[in-house]
Design a protein around this motif. Sequence first.
Motif, PDB file in Angstrom:
ATOM      1  N   LEU A 148       0.855  -1.199   0.000  1.00  0.00           N
ATOM      2  CA  LEU A 148       0.000   0.000   0.000  1.00  0.00           C
ATOM      3  C   LEU A 148       0.882   1.237   0.000  1.00  0.00           C
ATOM      4  O   LEU A 148       1.750   1.401   0.858  1.00  0.00           O
ATOM      5  N   ALA A 149       0.645   2.092  -0.970  1.00  0.00           N
ATOM      6  CA  ALA A 149       1.411   3.336  -1.034  1.00  0.00           C
ATOM      7  C   ALA A 149       0.660   4.413  -0.256  1.00  0.00           C
ATOM      8  O   ALA A 149      -0.516   4.654  -0.482  1.00  0.00           O
ATOM      9  N   VAL A 150       1.336   5.036   0.662  1.00  0.00           N
ATOM     10  CA  VAL A 150       0.745   6.098   1.465  1.00  0.00           C
ATOM     11  C   VAL A 150       1.372   7.411   1.018  1.00  0.00           C
ATOM     12  O   VAL A 150       2.591   7.574   1.029  1.00  0.00           O
ATOM     13  N   ASN A 151       0.527   8.358   0.601  1.00  0.00           N
ATOM     14  CA  ASN A 151       1.023   9.674   0.195  1.00  0.00           C
ATOM     15  C   ASN A 151       1.026  10.596   1.398  1.00  0.00           C
ATOM     16  O   ASN A 151      -0.007  10.848   2.009  1.00  0.00           O
ATOM     17  N   LEU A 152       2.160  11.085   1.723  1.00  0.00           N
ATOM     18  CA  LEU A 152       2.303  12.011   2.831  1.00  0.00           C
ATOM     19  C   LEU A 152       2.497  13.419   2.281  1.00  0.00           C
ATOM     20  O   LEU A 152       2.862  13.613   1.127  1.00  0.00           O
ATOM     21  N   ALA A 153       2.273  14.404   3.124  1.00  0.00           N
ATOM     22  CA  ALA A 153       2.491  15.789   2.708  1.00  0.00           C
ATOM     23  C   ALA A 153       3.960  16.011   2.364  1.00  0.00           C
ATOM     24  O   ALA A 153       4.285  16.835   1.517  1.00  0.00           O
ATOM     25  N   ALA A 154       4.820  15.260   2.977  1.00  0.00           N
ATOM     26  CA  ALA A 154       6.250  15.403   2.697  1.00  0.00           C
ATOM     27  C   ALA A 154       6.594  14.910   1.298  1.00  0.00           C
ATOM     28  O   ALA A 154       7.628  15.270   0.748  1.00  0.00           O
ATOM     29  N   ASP A 155       5.723  14.088   0.696  1.00  0.00           N
ATOM     30  CA  ASP A 155       5.974  13.573  -0.645  1.00  0.00           C
ATOM     31  C   ASP A 155       5.555  14.566  -1.736  1.00  0.00           C
ATOM     32  O   ASP A 155       5.774  14.305  -2.912  1.00  0.00           O
ATOM     33  N   TYR A 156       4.944  15.682  -1.366  1.00  0.00           N
ATOM     34  CA  TYR A 156       4.493  16.675  -2.341  1.00  0.00           C
ATOM     35  C   TYR A 156       5.424  17.875  -2.235  1.00  0.00           C
ATOM     36  O   TYR A 156       5.353  18.656  -1.290  1.00  0.00           O
ATOM     37  N   PRO A 157       6.302  18.052  -3.180  1.00  0.00           N
ATOM     38  CA  PRO A 157       7.331  19.109  -3.069  1.00  0.00           C
ATOM     39  C   PRO A 157       6.727  20.520  -3.011  1.00  0.00           C
ATOM     40  O   PRO A 157       5.614  20.763  -3.472  1.00  0.00           O
ATOM     41  N   LEU A 158       7.486  21.427  -2.470  1.00  0.00           N
ATOM     42  CA  LEU A 158       7.055  22.806  -2.289  1.00  0.00           C
ATOM     43  C   LEU A 158       6.729  23.483  -3.624  1.00  0.00           C
ATOM     44  O   LEU A 158       5.749  24.227  -3.730  1.00  0.00           O
ATOM     45  N   LEU A 159       7.502  23.213  -4.636  1.00  0.00           N
ATOM     46  CA  LEU A 159       7.244  23.814  -5.946  1.00  0.00           C
ATOM     47  C   LEU A 159       5.917  23.321  -6.517  1.00  0.00           C
ATOM     48  O   LEU A 159       5.182  24.091  -7.135  1.00  0.00           O
ATOM     49  N   ASN A 160       5.569  22.083  -6.286  1.00  0.00           N
ATOM     50  CA  ASN A 160       4.272  21.576  -6.746  1.00  0.00           C
ATOM     51  C   ASN A 160       3.120  22.262  -6.001  1.00  0.00           C
ATOM     52  O   ASN A 160       2.067  22.534  -6.586  1.00  0.00           O
ATOM     53  N   ILE A 161       3.309  22.522  -4.716  1.00  0.00           N
ATOM     54  CA  ILE A 161       2.288  23.244  -3.952  1.00  0.00           C
ATOM     55  C   ILE A 161       2.111  24.641  -4.543  1.00  0.00           C
ATOM     56  O   ILE A 161       0.986  25.122  -4.721  1.00  0.00           O
ATOM     57  N   PHE A 162       3.223  25.288  -4.871  1.00  0.00           N
ATOM     58  CA  PHE A 162       3.170  26.619  -5.472  1.00  0.00           C
ATOM     59  C   PHE A 162       2.405  26.589  -6.791  1.00  0.00           C
ATOM     60  O   PHE A 162       1.527  27.419  -7.030  1.00  0.00           O
TER      61      PHE A 162
END
Length: 138
Positions: free
Chosen positions: A3-17
């Motif tokens: 099972l792959a768990v997506n954490l907030a740490a897996d979403y880079p800052l540039l992608n959030i921007f």
Amino acid sequence: MNLAVNLAADYPLLNIFWTTCWIFLWILWLVLLFRIIVDLFRDDDLSGWAKAGWAVFLVLLPFLGVFVYLIARGRGMGERELRTAQKSDERFRAYVRETAASSGQSSTADQLAKLSELRTAGQITDEEFAKAKARILT
């Protein structure tokens, strides 16, 4: 089972921007679309068929419709908005003038009471009192 768990740490800052930028642009476009639709139906110069045509164009091809509307009728949007604001302001000022004028007038009973006070104080004679009273009551 893997099972792959997506954490907030897996979403880079540039992608959030970039996601934030896309959401902002989407909301901006929706606001622009609704302003155009409001402007379209407020315009008294267009016939019903022209309004229907623009509405269909905006619904079927929204991105192209918004850009074409801004190019073709963008200058008039500000002028129509200004006219609407001026009409609203004039109606408000007329209402305030009317309300202030009606509240500034005293009732007949108040006028008669003031007249009686003037007569009692000796500032007017009985004849002047009778004339003023007749004028108020007619």
